[in-house]
Design a protein around this motif. Sequence first.
Motif, short mmCIF file in Angstrom:
data_model
loop_
_atom_site.label_atom_id
_atom_site.label_comp_id
_atom_site.label_asym_id
_atom_site.label_seq_id
_atom_site.Cartn_x
_atom_site.Cartn_y
_atom_site.Cartn_z
N SER A 173 0.87 -1.17 0.00
CA SER A 173 0.00 0.00 0.00
C SER A 173 0.91 1.24 0.00
CB SER A 173 -0.87 -0.08 1.24
OG SER A 173 -1.35 1.19 1.55
N ARG A 194 1.24 5.36 -0.20
CA ARG A 194 0.49 6.61 0.01
C ARG A 194 1.42 7.81 -0.06
NH1 ARG A 194 -2.69 3.88 -1.21
NH2 ARG A 194 -4.49 3.00 -0.19
N ASP A 195 1.02 8.77 -0.88
CA ASP A 195 1.68 10.07 -0.92
C ASP A 195 3.20 9.92 -1.12
OD1 ASP A 195 1.43 12.76 -0.92
OD2 ASP A 195 1.50 13.01 1.25
N SER A 206 3.76 12.54 -4.90
CA SER A 206 2.53 12.14 -4.24
C SER A 206 1.78 11.00 -4.94
CB SER A 206 1.64 13.38 -4.17
OG SER A 206 0.79 13.29 -3.10
N ASP A 239 -0.18 7.55 -5.03
CA ASP A 239 -0.99 6.65 -4.20
C ASP A 239 -1.35 5.43 -5.03
OD1 ASP A 239 -1.33 8.34 -1.98
OD2 ASP A 239 -3.04 9.34 -2.91
N GLY A 256 6.59 9.88 2.44
CA GLY A 256 5.32 9.18 2.25
C GLY A 256 5.31 7.88 3.01
#
Length: 341
Positions: free
Chosen positions: A2, A4-5, A22, A24, A62
């Motif tokens: 996973s 993110r950012d 960024s 995702d 991130g």
Amino acid sequence: MSIRDLSVSFDLERGESRVLNSVDVDIKRGEILGVVGESGSGKSMFASALLDAVPEPGLTFGEIEYYPERGGTVDVLEQTEEGLRQMRWEDVAMVFQGAMDSWNPTMTIGDHFEETLKAHGEPKQEGMDRARQLISDVYLSPERILNAYPHELSGGMKQRALIALSLILEPEVLVMDEPTAALDLLMQRSIIALLSELREQYNLTMVFITHDLELASGLADRIAVMYAFEFCEIGSAETIIHDGHHPYTRALINSTPNLNTPVDEMEPIEGESPDPVNVPPGCSYHPRCPLSEEICVDVDPEMYETDADDGSGVTNRAACHFWEDVPEEIPLHIEGVRYDE
Ligand SMILES: Nc1ncnc2c1ncn2[C@@H]1O[C@H](COP(=O)(O)OP(=O)(O)OP(=O)(O)O)[C@@H](O)[C@H]1O
């Protein structure tokens, strides 16, 4: 995994260079995610960031959570040096761009396998049995390859041997940056077929980075299109090739040369890809986009859901204010020919 950012930046004299901005994305167990885009769009930075292996003095921000099959969660960007060393190869292995030339010319291919096993404290006999199996899995002769020096092998053989080496510690995820670059078309296709087989055989999750959208579509379940250090569209390979909703995705397809395409029908993408120190405001594609309006200059578009689910269980998303108009406004002139068709 996973993600993110996820961002990467370099502090340059002329300003901050944000070479990944960024990102995702969730990568599901067993899936193959293709990442495509022009040269310099940030693909290699994304690949390196996944293993916290961005070259110095780049900074990675991130969150990357990796969920190994054995259970638990590995926070990739919070690992110690030792944790990272273990994770690379044993959990998430990477074949770097140009790695075909990274074999040590003074060592045989077998020495490379032995050294890798030793560095990770793996038993030699068992490991070398696995090496022989992997080398035959990539359609090479184990005895010949293990005793050969890199210069004795062709480019395609070196690349196959490298894929075998990357799997020696039984990783769950394989990240490959342009694994077929510098190989002829036939060899590219055979490596793609091989990767498909290896995925089934070893239950691998793969991230496959390439500038070649058609090649990606022959292998990947899902494709993320990168533009200006961001994902501008992500969806099933089928949707991206035949029904993309971002103007850049369609421009990329229309600019892809195909042997059957008359020269006057080829459409190179006008303009230049952005400088990471000076990314255009709003939608970074607006200076090159035929559909650009005022809102595109002022407002960075969010990732819109373009079709909730096309039957493959995948949600497609595109970062374009006018995603609904894109298929009609930007027709596909060149039918993408998928390698697996
Ligand atoms: N060591 C570095 N220091 C600063 N900037 C870098 C460094 N390495 C790469 N970049 C910049 O990062 C940006 C993204 O590069 P990246 O290598 O990820 O692109 P790419 O999409 O993989 O391109 P290609 O297909 O040509 O390999 C580029 O603008 C590049 O100039």
